[in-house]
Design an enzyme around this catalytic site. Structure first.
Site, mmCIF file in Angstrom:
data_model
loop_
_atom_site.group_PDB
_atom_site.id
_atom_site.type_symbol
_atom_site.label_atom_id
_atom_site.label_comp_id
_atom_site.label_asym_id
_atom_site.label_seq_id
_atom_site.Cartn_x
_atom_site.Cartn_y
_atom_site.Cartn_z
ATOM 1 N N ASP A 1 2.918 32.249 7.031
ATOM 2 C CA ASP A 1 3.309 33.483 7.872
ATOM 3 C C ASP A 1 4.609 33.918 7.218
ATOM 4 O O ASP A 1 5.441 33.207 6.515
ATOM 5 C CB ASP A 1 3.451 33.126 9.475
ATOM 6 N N ASP B 1 1.550 31.950 16.032
ATOM 7 C CA ASP B 1 0.606 31.824 14.952
ATOM 8 C C ASP B 1 -0.378 30.534 15.410
ATOM 9 O O ASP B 1 -0.879 29.773 14.605
ATOM 10 C CB ASP B 1 1.364 31.065 13.776
#
Length: 679
Positions: A383, A579
């Site tokens: 990410d 996430d």
């Protein structure tokens, strides 16, 4: 009734305190017990060696009968072997006979009995030596396990002992009537704040606690008074202190180095960072690696087969004219050599050592099974925000047009004074003096989709209308803005309708992100991928700067899951908060910044206790090295045992060599396993 409640609360507090002290005493007692056990083993081994040397000298110099010699050798044999014999008998009584204690007992008792067979030589010294070396192996195993425990015991040191809780009490005064001296009016005299020492388990959320210099932070919370530096080495493995001020979050387990802090607690002790970390490490051993699971199943099937093969080796050849004494001796060697101690002990010890060594570096691996997966990773997916970048906006460049940089930042910071947007915070951080420079701000107006405008009256009396926003805002006031070649969020500024310049704000790339990508590529990781919901030009800039293999921008959380569905043998690295779906889908999920992040500790398989992506390569190296050491032990143990068994089948091996093939190999495998502790 009030007294009854007070007494009940007091008893409950005492009960908690006794329980906490009892837990600490139990841990200390267990530690001292282990030390005493090792010392006892050393004494037994030393005394046995002396007695064995004496027995050999008696055998050489005195002409004793076989029975007399047996009595002489039984003294050192029972001294060193009584615990092993007891374990073997206990296993038989509990229906679990086929263990290493049973194999050692049968082999040594058989060696003691061989001398009474017609034409056979006595094997009394060999029997004692088998037990002696078996105990030496147990000693090394105990020492290695102790070192492995010590490697993660430092995490237990982060558990706080006490919390200084502020408790407000009210003093009352009674006003009395002069006629009957009865209380007439109760007046509030003053509010008194006292500090009471409580167990962290008894502190309620929202309480105010005081943390003095040199003490551990007992609970997660927010600083409401004071400033200090915190030592986070036990949590992150980093020696650099972390500065905290009013409004900053602090987590349990850190050590306060300098100033006194008043902290408002935000979590109960059971939900605090320190409790979750300790629980995580304590439970890591329950998740076994593929190698450990295989060895455990293998030993359960393998050991009884070995016993029956040894019986067949002792009996079947005698049916065809072989010497029973000869084949019994070979069967005993077979038992000793075939004992799976080296595998059963060294492989779990290797993974335990690897997890402990990683924890010292601030890398928490939730189980040995995740080491298996981590070692095979050939793709790492990141990410962007909070992982490769800090996740906080900061001013990257200032490009003035009709004024200087100082004036441009000065006015923009004033206009954004009341803004809660991250961009406003970045502008204020870039010009921290704006709150105290004497300027006045009025008529603040936020225009959705455009920006903010306000009147700023300078300390010299000059008053200007300042517009801060995007190109739409500039077009609205008629300011002729110009493009910027920098990648990032461009904030344009106009003063009294005249274009004054623009400021570039960006999410800063972490200082060791490039190092992390380079280290992964050096390890042979084939692909480094970045997934982000940010704009394409921003993602492209980060990918080019860090030399990533590929990137995908403007993704929703569901889009990220769709991207990783195409991958195999991959690790996903995220902040553990937004996430979670991808972390759960990944072969191994790695959470960045475990400090204070509940989602990171809960969702990920591996937690990095600081914000350094360079720790990812270190985690993979640790996993690969741990598996390599485990495989070395497996192949070394099997290779030596097979070789000695082949020699024994041709009568070329002795019980001494069999002892080395079992205990000697175990000791060497344990020593090799201890290498996993060192990173």
């Amino acid at each position: 009734m009030a007294h009854s409640h007070e007494h009940e609360h007091h008893c409950e507090s005492c009960s908690h305190e006794r329980q906490r002290v009892g837990e600490q005493s139990s841990g200390m007692h267990e530690h001292h017990h282990e030390e005493h056990s090792l010392k006892k083993q050393l004494w037994l081994i030393g005394i046995t060696v002396v007695l064995l040397i004496g027995a050999v000298l008696i055998e050489k110099n005195l002409n004793l009968t076989t029975w007399q010699l047996l009595l002489v050798y039984l003294i050192p044999y029972l001294l060193i072997g009584h615990e092993t014999l007891g374990e073997a008998w206990e296993g038989i009584m509990e229906g679990d006979a086929f263990n290493e204690h049973f194999l050692m007992s049968i082999a040594t008792i058989g060696a003691l009995c061989i001398g009474f067979l017609p034409g056979a030589e006595t094997e009394f010294p060999e029997a004692v030596f088998v037990m002696l070396f078996f105990q030496i192996g147990e000693l090394f195993e105990g020492y290695a396990e102790g070192k492995s425990r010590d490697s993660i015991a430092h995490l237990m040191d982060i558990r706080p002992d006490v919390a200084h809780v502020e408790i407000a009490t009210t003093n009352y005064t009674n006003s009395t009537n002069s006629d009957n001296a009865q209380p007439e009016l109760v007046k509030l005299e003053k509010l008194v704040v006292e500090t009471k020492d409580l167990s962290p388990e008894d502190v309620a959320v929202g309480s105010i606690i005081v943390v003095k210099p040199g003490e551990k932070v007992p609970l997660d919370g927010v600083v409401i008074e004071g400033s200090s530096a915190l030592n986070t080495v036990a949590l992150t493995g980093e020696s650099l202190p972390r500065d905290v001020n009013v409004g900053d979050e602090v987590i349990s387990g850190c050590v306060n180095l300098s100033g006194v802090l008043r902290v408002r607690t935000t979590k109960a002790f059971g939900e605090s960072t320190v409790s979750k970390i300790i629980s995580l490490v304590e439970n890591a051993g329950e998740r076994k690696s593929q190698s450990e699971t295989f060895i455990t199943r293998f030993a359960r099937i393998y050991t009884p087969i070995v016993v029956f093969l040894a019986l067949a080796l002792a009996i079947i050849p005698t049916l065809f004219g072989g010497s029973f004494a000869t084949w019994l001796y070979r069967a005993l060697m077979f038992l000793v050599v075939s004992c799976p101690c080296a595998l059963v002990i060294s492989v779990p010890l290797t993974f335990f050592g690897g997890i402990g060594g990683a924890s010292r570096k601030g890398i928490l691996i939730k189980g040995a099974n995740y080491m298996d997966v981590l070692a095979k990773v050939d793709t790492v997916v990141f990410d962007k925000t909070g992982t490769l970048t800090h996740g906080q906006f900061a001013v990257e460049a200032v490009h003035p047009d009709t004024c200087d940089e100082h004036q441009l930042l000065h006015l923009a910071a004033h206009v954004e004074h009341f803004s809660t947007h991250p961009i406003g915070a970045a502008l204020r951080d870039a010009f921290p003096d704006e709150a105290t420079d004497g300027c006045m701000v009025s008529d603040v107006e936020e225009i959705a989709g455009h920006g903010i405008r306000a009147k700023v009256k300078m300390f010299n009396g000059q008053c200007s209308m300042v517009n801060v926003g995007n190109t739409k805002m500039m077009d609205t006031v008629g300011a002729k803005w110009r493009d910027c070649h920098h990648v990032g969020t461009i904030i344009h500024v106009a003063i009294d309708g005249q274009y004054a310049g623009h400021i570039v704000i960006n999410d800063q790339i972490k200082s060791d992100s490039a190092e992390a990508i380079a280290a992964l590529q050096a390890l042979g990781v084939k692909k480094t991928v970045m997934l982000t919901g940010d704009r394409k030009e921003v993602a492209d800039h980060v990918a080019q700067t860090l030399h990533l293999s590929e990137y995908h921008a403007e993704l929703l959380p569901a889009d990220k899951v769709a991207q990783v569905e195409k991958l195999t043998n991959f690790a996903f690295v995220g902040d553990g908060i937004n996430d979670a779906p991808v972390l759960a889908r990944a072969d191994v999920g790695i959470a960045m910044g475990g400090l204070g992040s509940d989602a990171a500790i809960e969702a990920a398989d591996v937690v990095l206790m600081d914000d350094k992506p360079s720790k990812i390569a270190l985690a993979i190296r640790i996993a690969r090295r741990t598996l390599r050491i485990a495989r070395q032990n497996v192949w070394f143990a099997i290779g030596v045992k097979v070789g000695v068994l082949i020699l024994a089948s041709f009568g070329l091996a002795t019980l001494w060599l069999a002892v080395f093939a079992d205990v000697g190999v175990t000791v060497l495998a344990v020593l090799n396993a201890m290498r996993a502790l060192k990173i």
